[in-house]
Design an enzyme around this catalytic site. Structure first.
Site, PDB file in Angstrom:
ATOM      1  N   HIS A 183      -5.818   6.485  -2.871  1.00 39.38           N
ATOM      2  CA  HIS A 183      -6.720   5.506  -2.270  1.00 39.38           C
ATOM      3  C   HIS A 183      -7.786   5.053  -3.258  1.00 39.38           C
ATOM      4  O   HIS A 183      -8.291   5.836  -4.052  1.00 39.38           O
ATOM      5  CB  HIS A 183      -7.349   6.067  -0.991  1.00 39.38           C
ATOM      6  N   CYS A 184      -8.100   3.761  -3.157  1.00 39.51           N
ATOM      7  CA  CYS A 184      -8.994   3.117  -4.121  1.00 39.51           C
ATOM      8  C   CYS A 184     -10.258   2.658  -3.397  1.00 39.51           C
ATOM      9  O   CYS A 184     -10.198   2.189  -2.270  1.00 39.51           O
ATOM     10  CB  CYS A 184      -8.259   1.917  -4.724  1.00 39.51           C
ATOM     11  N   CYS A 229      -6.097  -3.881  -7.458  1.00 36.25           N
ATOM     12  CA  CYS A 229      -7.224  -4.199  -8.333  1.00 36.25           C
ATOM     13  C   CYS A 229      -6.818  -3.894  -9.781  1.00 36.25           C
ATOM     14  O   CYS A 229      -5.781  -3.282 -10.031  1.00 36.25           O
ATOM     15  CB  CYS A 229      -8.462  -3.393  -7.928  1.00 36.25           C
ATOM     16  N   CYS A 282      -6.188  -0.178 -10.519  1.00 37.20           N
ATOM     17  CA  CYS A 282      -4.930   0.342  -9.969  1.00 37.20           C
ATOM     18  C   CYS A 282      -3.727  -0.196 -10.752  1.00 37.20           C
ATOM     19  O   CYS A 282      -2.727   0.496 -10.914  1.00 37.20           O
ATOM     20  CB  CYS A 282      -4.807  -0.006  -8.486  1.00 37.20           C
ATOM     21  N   HIS A 293       0.830  -1.210   0.000  1.00 36.11           N
ATOM     22  CA  HIS A 293       0.000   0.000   0.000  1.00 36.11           C
ATOM     23  C   HIS A 293       0.870   1.269   0.000  1.00 36.11           C
ATOM     24  O   HIS A 293       0.693   2.149  -0.846  1.00 36.11           O
ATOM     25  CB  HIS A 293      -0.914  -0.034   1.232  1.00 36.11           C
ATOM     26  N   GLU A 294       1.802   1.348   0.936  1.00 36.73           N
ATOM     27  CA  GLU A 294       2.596   2.582   1.061  1.00 36.73           C
ATOM     28  C   GLU A 294       3.533   2.758  -0.131  1.00 36.73           C
ATOM     29  O   GLU A 294       3.722   3.874  -0.618  1.00 36.73           O
ATOM     30  CB  GLU A 294       3.371   2.605   2.385  1.00 36.73           C
TER      31      GLU A 294
HETATM   32 ZN   LIG Z   1      -2.889   5.108   2.094  1.00 38.79          ZN
HETATM   33 ZN   LIG Z   2      -7.543  -0.363  -6.628  1.00 38.02          ZN
END
Ligand SMILES: [Zn+2]
Ligand SMILES: [Zn+2]
Length: 189
Positions: A145-146, A170, A173, A135-136
């Protein structure tokens, strides 16, 4: 041009003592996700100035500023992992923080294990650590952010949010990441 042209991802332990957690899994998942070389590269010093004695926590934003001055030669991103608890001014804690589109990311293991101090091992802990690191690092490559269910770029405010998402990007992304990396490799702002 290959995305790796923009440089590798460096992973460094900046917590107490020697690395209390194995970072091999994290490195492999980062490599698979970002199609970029990932190397463990130790940092000698620690972000002591980022400690907030009043709160007994480290301010993650100040760690990022410290980290951005320590990007190893040739690296695109430096991800620091610590066992110290992190916070930002407006939140009691964060699992991690990153500079969106920038070089620095930090993740804390402090809240990824069961309260009471299970040792930082085991499949659940590993899975959480991998998710937070992906994530980071995703943020450093410019992902935001998704809202898609299960996407690793989903916002996580609680450990339940972390457990509810996957460790993978996903489809949307993945497409965005490929575009961002291609632009970077071609040096287009
Ligand atoms: Zn974040
Ligand atoms: Zn995503």
């Amino acid at each position: 041009m290959s995305p790796a042209a923009a440089g590798h991802v460096a992973v460094a332990w900046i917590g107490r003592g020697d690395a209390a957690v194995a970072l091999g899994d994290v490195c492999r998942r980062l490599e698979q996700t970002f199609l970029t070389e990932v190397r463990e590269e130790p940092l000698r010093d620690r972000p002591v100035d980022a400690f907030d004695a009043r709160r007994g926590q480290y301010e993650s934003t100040r760690i990022l500023q410290w980290l951005a001055r320590r990007v190893p030669p040739g690296a695109r991103t430096v991800l620091a992992v610590t066992d110290q608890d992190l916070c930002i001014v407006v939140l009691t804690y964060v699992f991690g923080e990153a500079q969106v589109g920038g070089p620095a990311a930090v993740v804390s293991t402090a809240r990824l294990q069961a309260p009471g101090g299970d040792p930082p091992t085991g499949a659940l802990f590993e899975a959480r650590l991998v998710k937070e690191c992906v994530h980071e690092v995703g943020h450093t490559f410019g992902l935001t952010h998704c809202r898609n269910r299960g996407c690793v770029m989903g916002r996580a405010n609680t450990i339940h949010d972390v457990d509810a998402k996957d460790a993978t990007l996903c489809r949307e992304c993945r497409v965005t990441l490929a575009t961002l990396q291609a632009k970077e490799a071609a040096n287009v702002p």
